[in-house]
Every structure is written in C-alpha cells, then in structure tokens.
Design a protein around this motif. Structure first.
Motif, PDB file in Angstrom:
ATOM      1  N   LEU A 136      45.377 -48.976-100.159  1.00 52.44           N
ATOM      2  CA  LEU A 136      44.449 -49.147 -98.688  1.00 52.44           C
ATOM      3  C   LEU A 136      46.378 -47.667 -98.406  1.00 52.44           C
ATOM      4  N   PHE A 137      45.563 -46.544 -97.712  1.00 55.54           N
ATOM      5  CA  PHE A 137      46.218 -44.926 -97.111  1.00 55.54           C
ATOM      6  C   PHE A 137      45.487 -44.909 -96.043  1.00 55.54           C
ATOM      7  N   SER A 138      45.537 -44.013 -95.273  1.00 56.95           N
ATOM      8  CA  SER A 138      45.436 -43.760 -93.806  1.00 56.95           C
ATOM      9  C   SER A 138      45.744 -42.508 -93.899  1.00 56.95           C
ATOM     10  N   VAL A 139      45.762 -41.846 -93.244  1.00 52.01           N
ATOM     11  CA  VAL A 139      45.479 -40.111 -92.681  1.00 52.01           C
ATOM     12  C   VAL A 139      46.012 -39.939 -91.003  1.00 52.01           C
ATOM     13  N   ILE A 176      43.956 -40.284 -88.117  1.00 53.51           N
ATOM     14  CA  ILE A 176      42.798 -39.688 -87.862  1.00 53.51           C
ATOM     15  C   ILE A 176      41.507 -40.173 -88.980  1.00 53.51           C
ATOM     16  N   GLY A 177      41.654 -41.591 -90.045  1.00 53.22           N
ATOM     17  CA  GLY A 177      40.908 -41.974 -90.676  1.00 53.22           C
ATOM     18  C   GLY A 177      42.250 -42.772 -91.424  1.00 53.22           C
ATOM     19  N   ASN A 178      40.539 -43.298 -92.577  1.00 51.86           N
ATOM     20  CA  ASN A 178      40.987 -43.719 -94.131  1.00 51.86           C
ATOM     21  C   ASN A 178      41.053 -43.020 -95.513  1.00 51.86           C
ATOM     22  N   ALA A 179      42.141 -42.656 -96.447  1.00 58.83           N
ATOM     23  CA  ALA A 179      41.147 -42.332 -97.180  1.00 58.83           C
ATOM     24  C   ALA A 179      40.303 -43.096 -98.043  1.00 58.83           C
ATOM     25  N   THR A 180      39.507 -43.065 -98.587  1.00 65.91           N
ATOM     26  CA  THR A 180      38.452 -43.928 -99.783  1.00 65.91           C
ATOM     27  C   THR A 180      38.424 -43.767-101.088  1.00 65.91           C
ATOM     28  N   GLU A 181      38.373 -44.760-101.695  1.00 66.02           N
ATOM     29  CA  GLU A 181      39.207 -44.557-103.517  1.00 66.02           C
ATOM     30  C   GLU A 181      37.980 -44.914-103.724  1.00 66.02           C
ATOM     31  N   ILE A 182      37.274 -43.174-104.087  1.00 65.23           N
ATOM     32  CA  ILE A 182      35.661 -43.420-105.199  1.00 65.23           C
ATOM     33  C   ILE A 182      35.729 -44.067-106.557  1.00 65.23           C
ATOM     34  N   SER A 183      36.725 -43.882-106.955  1.00 63.69           N
ATOM     35  CA  SER A 183      37.049 -44.486-107.710  1.00 63.69           C
ATOM     36  C   SER A 183      38.813 -44.924-108.549  1.00 63.69           C
ATOM     37  N   PRO A 184      39.051 -45.383-109.534  1.00 65.75           N
ATOM     38  CA  PRO A 184      39.502 -46.113-109.100  1.00 65.75           C
ATOM     39  C   PRO A 184      41.542 -45.582-109.634  1.00 65.75           C
ATOM     40  N   GLY A 185      42.227 -45.611-108.468  1.00 65.45           N
ATOM     41  CA  GLY A 185      43.035 -44.523-107.821  1.00 65.45           C
ATOM     42  C   GLY A 185      42.881 -43.554-107.802  1.00 65.45           C
ATOM     43  N   HIS A 186      41.853 -42.841-107.389  1.00 60.93           N
ATOM     44  CA  HIS A 186      41.507 -41.530-106.983  1.00 60.93           C
ATOM     45  C   HIS A 186      40.579 -41.761-105.825  1.00 60.93           C
ATOM     46  N   PHE A 187      41.334 -41.115-104.663  1.00 62.31           N
ATOM     47  CA  PHE A 187      41.499 -41.102-103.245  1.00 62.31           C
ATOM     48  C   PHE A 187      40.376 -39.625-102.846  1.00 62.31           C
ATOM     49  N   GLN A 188      39.751 -39.799-101.729  1.00 66.42           N
ATOM     50  CA  GLN A 188      39.713 -38.559-101.045  1.00 66.42           C
ATOM     51  C   GLN A 188      39.323 -38.811 -99.497  1.00 66.42           C
ATOM     52  N   PHE A 189      39.745 -37.672 -99.154  1.00 68.09           N
ATOM     53  CA  PHE A 189      39.719 -37.699 -97.195  1.00 68.09           C
ATOM     54  C   PHE A 189      38.646 -36.278 -97.157  1.00 68.09           C
ATOM     55  N   THR A 190      37.950 -36.928 -95.269  1.00 67.89           N
ATOM     56  CA  THR A 190      37.422 -35.498 -95.139  1.00 67.89           C
ATOM     57  C   THR A 190      37.804 -35.225 -93.941  1.00 67.89           C
ATOM     58  N   ASP A 191      38.664 -34.582 -93.455  1.00 74.11           N
ATOM     59  CA  ASP A 191      38.446 -33.964 -92.031  1.00 74.11           C
ATOM     60  C   ASP A 191      37.680 -33.307 -91.473  1.00 74.11           C
ATOM     61  N   THR A 192      36.779 -34.353 -90.232  1.00 73.58           N
ATOM     62  CA  THR A 192      35.684 -34.486 -90.051  1.00 73.58           C
ATOM     63  C   THR A 192      35.871 -33.621 -88.427  1.00 73.58           C
ATOM     64  N   GLN A 193      36.946 -33.241 -87.839  1.00 71.52           N
ATOM     65  CA  GLN A 193      37.614 -32.497 -87.183  1.00 71.52           C
ATOM     66  C   GLN A 193      38.281 -30.885 -87.023  1.00 71.52           C
ATOM     67  N   ALA A 194      38.287 -30.760 -88.608  1.00 67.20           N
ATOM     68  CA  ALA A 194      38.931 -30.142 -88.716  1.00 67.20           C
ATOM     69  C   ALA A 194      38.344 -28.269 -88.298  1.00 67.20           C
ATOM     70  N   SER A 195      37.305 -28.408 -87.988  1.00 68.01           N
ATOM     71  CA  SER A 195      37.048 -27.583 -87.149  1.00 68.01           C
ATOM     72  C   SER A 195      37.030 -26.735 -86.154  1.00 68.01           C
ATOM     73  N   ASN A 196      37.682 -27.717 -85.440  1.00 64.13           N
ATOM     74  CA  ASN A 196      38.330 -27.785 -84.306  1.00 64.13           C
ATOM     75  C   ASN A 196      40.265 -26.922 -83.480  1.00 64.13           C
ATOM     76  N   TYR A 197      40.451 -27.095 -85.539  1.00 65.54           N
ATOM     77  CA  TYR A 197      41.886 -27.221 -85.347  1.00 65.54           C
ATOM     78  C   TYR A 197      41.977 -25.114 -85.751  1.00 65.54           C
ATOM     79  N   PRO A 198      42.379 -24.539 -86.053  1.00 63.76           N
ATOM     80  CA  PRO A 198      42.340 -23.325 -86.602  1.00 63.76           C
ATOM     81  C   PRO A 198      43.723 -23.563 -87.772  1.00 63.76           C
ATOM     82  N   GLN A 199      44.881 -24.666 -86.753  1.00 61.28           N
ATOM     83  CA  GLN A 199      46.095 -25.405 -87.916  1.00 61.28           C
ATOM     84  C   GLN A 199      46.440 -26.572 -88.011  1.00 61.28           C
TER      85      GLN A 199
END
Length: 99
Positions: free
Chosen positions: A49-52, A68-91
């Motif tokens: 389990l991972f938090s970002v 800002i959220g948790n990474a999702t395990e999309i297949s065994p050992g492969h995790f993904q995270f999407t930052d839905t607030q990224a467009s509000n931050y240039p960096q």
C-alpha cells in the motif's frame, strides 16, 4: 522472548527483529494527460500500500507535505497514481510512501 507451553516458560532469549528494506521502485510512464492531470506508474512489491505526497516547496520538512492520495495497484506489483489537481500547480514534487 519467553515462550510458554502449558504454563511452563522456556529459557528467555533476546531476539532482534529488523525490517527488510523494500525493493527499489522503478518509475515509468510519467505523463501529462489531455485534461491536465499528471500520471505516473511504478513497480514494487505486490499487495503493498502506498500513499502519495506532494509539495511545491522541496525545502519543507516531509511532515509538511500533504498526502494527496493513494496509489492504485492495477496489476500485481504495478501501481499507478493520477494527480487530478496537477493543472493548478505549474511545478509540483511528489514522494511515494509505503503505508
């Protein structure tokens, strides 16, 4: 530690329990999506389990970086995270933390 069997204690011994280091993560597929969201993937131990955390100021102490959220395990050992607030931050800087 002392082990009891039928109420009878064994000889006591000192036990050292050390956590093993998690395997290094391999970051992949970093991209900005058409809607401005930022997405990344990484590999690690299946079932973990991972938090970002994220910040715009890398000099802030880690305990000031918000989760800002948790990474999702999309297949065994492969995790993904999407930052839905990224467009509000240039960096923005990210850190992945095991839970």
């Amino acid at each position: 530690a002392t082990v009891f069997v039928n109420g009878i204690p064994s000889l006591s011994s000192i036990i050292s329990v050390m956590a093993s280091a998690a395997p290094a993560m391999t970051l992949s597929n970093t991209r900005i999506l058409a809607n401005g969201f930022f997405e990344f993937s990484f590999t690690s131990t299946p079932g973990a389990l991972f938090s970002v955390l994220a910040t715009t100021n890398p000099t802030q102490p880690l305990n000031h970086w918000p989760v800002i959220g948790n990474a999702t395990e999309i297949s065994p050992g492969h995790f993904q995270f999407t930052d839905t607030q990224a467009s509000n931050y240039p960096q923005r800087l990210y850190r992945v933390r095991s839970q």
